[in-house]
Design an enzyme around this catalytic site. Structure first.
Site, PDB file in Angstrom:
ATOM      1  CG  ASP A   9      -1.648   1.258   1.496  1.00  0.00           C
ATOM      2  OD1 ASP A   9      -1.634   2.139   0.615  1.00  0.00           O
ATOM      3  OD2 ASP A   9      -2.262   1.380   2.584  1.00  0.00           O
ATOM      4  CE  LYS A  70      -1.877   6.948  -3.383  1.00  0.00           C
ATOM      5  NZ  LYS A  70      -2.253   5.940  -2.390  1.00  0.00           N
ATOM      6  CD  GLU A 148      -4.997   3.446  -2.347  1.00  0.00           C
ATOM      7  OE1 GLU A 148      -5.804   4.277  -1.895  1.00  0.00           O
ATOM      8  OE2 GLU A 148      -3.847   3.756  -2.723  1.00  0.00           O
ATOM      9  CG  ASP A 173      -9.692   3.974   0.955  1.00  0.00           C
ATOM     10  OD1 ASP A 173      -9.130   4.604   1.864  1.00  0.00           O
ATOM     11  OD2 ASP A 173      -9.068   3.294   0.119  1.00  0.00           O
TER      12      ASP A 173
END
Ligand code: AMP
Length: 605
Positions: A9, A70, A148, A173
């Site tokens: 992850d 990211k 994810e 999420d």
């Protein structure tokens, strides 16, 4: 024989690596004494630092540290200056991945090479390619990229779902930098994503930022000092803000005390943030996540009443107000019995084990999160192809210099948003002028009718034989589960030309994904072009896989002719008879199309 499989992850704020062993154990590998490491890279003047040491260094020298990289994945021209170098988001992410790899290898005493890496479901192709490129630069082989929320769902048991009863799950999420919401249909061991929506610029970082702005306002009003131009003070405030936010998940008030020196003036910060005030600061963000959840429900063509389980994923779902609003909006108590920080990595480990043949416990079907299509002259264009020719952008030899900047405006989707993967669709287009000579296949991703609002994925030119204006040209997209796109272009009466466009691969050692504005590999007839034999085999096996899956949907004895076709296809594959293979391939695709595949034909140029 492999003994273990790994999943990573690669988070905005924290990263985590999970390992599945042949004995069936799925665990997170502890690094730096904890299950997750900060996704921070720093340079201390002598050496590169990653993880916890980098996060500590970021407090002392914020200008020598990078966090939340990211958020810039896939931005072609974005660079950070660090350690005297200009680093791309791919290079920074590669340092984080290399650190995870090295530390995990030291912890388990085993080399790690093949991994599954997760990305937000809402990531577009350039962002996904950048993630693969970072993995490769870190010395990893990225066997698959998975979404994810889909990974998190893999970490959850489907105990409620009996074989025949299908359940609907909603995965909410909310991490440090991104929000994703996916709806899944879960039946027995099969988990199928029905819809995904999200925002790659919404998460805990934004909540921290709101608190920082709130603190800065207070300091200005109370003390007449403006800390916003002082990077050290701002880094400190950001840290205090995050700590206060985390504290407010268990307490109703968080004291904020610190001592600063800003522009030669001393400042004693003595204040507090209440849970109520924090909730008010983030209210609009929470409402926007719920709007996305409603959109996902709509796209899955169900209502909240049809949802059996709501799963919380990501560190920011620890915020009590998040849990409360999700429960209110969906009318169901959310659950988080798998650690919200670890479920994504654990699911990536589970997927890696499935791919490596170490586990057969689950089947996952995912979707294309964005529409994928091409630019074509149409409603949105003020220009015509003739005008492009007149301006010297096209001639019979192909595109002129600068023609790349002049893609038509109309976006024609070929694979629509939320289409199950793998998928294959064909659209018919028409040439716009006599003797056109060449067509440009410019691939875009997004939901807008206007290509300018979508993401440019890549482009290539296909030479055409002399034809009158209005001659049909078919463009087909095949999209596999790994994001490998095979584009086929055929003109009536002409030989099928096949172009492979691998959106996930990049040249080893390159700092950026390889796909640029260059012609793609041309595969005329059965030649592989410069694509590897493996790649070709992958596409062929993909066809077998799809036919088998479609056959399995009906009774066993149905379609004996297709079983025969498939058997001959396998035989010819072994024998390497290209001509027969082409015919069989066409016949199998025709059957797939006829047996329920939606084929849409839009006319454009
Ligand atoms: P992730 O991207 O899933 O690692 O989530 C990281 C985000 O979760 C960061 O913004 C953290 O500040 C936030 N976070 C972690 N723990 C908590 C907590 N207990 N309460 C509120 N936010 C948290």
């Amino acid at each position: 024989m492999k003994r273990a499989a790994y999943g990573i992850d690669l988070g905005t704020t924290n990263s985590c690596i999970a390992r599945f062993t042949g004995a069936g154990a799925l665990t997170v590998i502890p690094i730096d004494g904890g299950p997750t490491v900060p996704s921070v890279v720093a340079f201390d003047g002598r050496e590169w630092l990653c993880g916890r040491r980098a996060a500590n260094h970021a407090m002392l020298e914020p200008h020598n540290a990078v966090r939340s990289i990211k958020r810039h994945m896939g931005e072609e021209h974005y660079r950070v200056r660090l350690g005297g170098e200009e680093l791309s988001p791919v290079q920074v992410s590669a340092k984080i991945l290399a650190y995870l790899k090295a530390q995990a290898e030291a912890a388990i005493g085993e080399a790690i090479r093949e991994v599954v890496i997760t990305v937000p479901a809402w990531f577009n192709e350039p962002q996904r390619r950048a993630t693969v490129a970072a993995g490769e630069m870190a010395g990893l082989t990225v066997t698959r990229i998975i979404n994810e929320p889909t990974a998190a769902a893999l970490a959850y048991r489907a105990d409620g779902a009996r074989e025949e009863a299908e359940e609907r799950w909603l995965v909410y999420d909310l991490g440090g930098g991104t929000f994703d919401c996916s709806i899944l249909a879960v039946s027995g061991t099969c988990k199928e994503v029905l819809a995904s929506c999200g925002n790659t610029f919404l998460g805990g970082d934004d909540f921290d930022h709101r608190i920082v702005l709130h603190l800065v306002d207070g300091i200005r009003d109370r003390d007449g000092i403006d800390p916003s131009a002082d990077p050290l003070a701002m880094a400190r405030l950001r840290h205090l803000a995050e700590q206060a936010k985390i504290r407010l998940s268990t307490e109703v008030e968080a004291p904020i005390h610190d001592h600063f020196e800003i522009g030669g003036r001393h400042l004693d910060l003595v204040t507090a943030l209440t849970r109520g005030a924090f909730n008010a600061l983030i209210e609009d963000y929470l409402e926007s996540t719920l709007a996305k959840a409603r959109q996902a429900l709509e796209e899955a063509r169900i209502t909240a009443a049809n949802i059996e389980r709501v799963l919380l994923v990501g560190g920011s779902t620890r915020i009590p107000k998040v849990q409360e609003r999700v429960a209110q909006a969906l009318g169901i108590e959310p659950e988080a019995y798998v650690d919200v920080d670890l479920s994504v990595a654990l699911g990536a480990g589970a997927q890696s084990a499935l791919d490596a043949g170490l586990s057969f416990a689950q089947v996952v079907v995912d979707i294309a999160p964005h529409a994928l299509g091409v630019a074509a002259l149409g409603d949105e264009d003020e220009r015509s192809a003739a005008a492009l020719v007149a301006r010297g952008l096209f001639d019979e030899d192909g595109p002129a210099e600068g023609a790349w900047d002049h893609h038509p405006l109309t976006f024609v989707p070929i694979i629509r948003k939320n289409t199950r993967l793998p998928a294959r669709f064909v659209e018919e287009f028409y040439t716009s002028i006599d003797e056109q000579g060449v067509i440009e296949v410019a691939v875009y991703q997004g939901e807008s009718r206007n290509t300018r609002d979508n993401v440019h994925v890549g482009a290539f030119f296909v030479p055409l034989p002399p034809m009158p204006a209005g001659s049909p040209v078919q463009i087909g997209f095949e999209y596999d589960r790994n994001g490998l796109i095979q584009v086929s272009v055929s003109e009536k009466g002409g030989a099928l030309k096949r172009y492979t466009m691998d959106l996930n691969r990049s040249a080893a050692g390159n700092s950026e994904p390889a796909l640029r504005r260059r012609p793609l590999t041309v595969d005329e007839g059965s030649e592989d072009g410069d694509g590897s034999a493996d790649e070709a085999a992958g596409v062929l096996n993909f066809l077998i896989e799809r036919v088998e899956r479609r056959l399995a949907e009906g009774p066993e004895e149905a379609h004996p002719e297709v079983h025969e076709l498939l058997a001959s296809y396998r035989q010819q594959l072994a024998a390497g008879d290209d001509e027969r293979l082409d015919g069989l391939e066409e016949a199998l695709y025709a059957w797939l199309d006829a047996s329920g595949e939606e084929e849409e034909r839009l006319s454009a140029v």
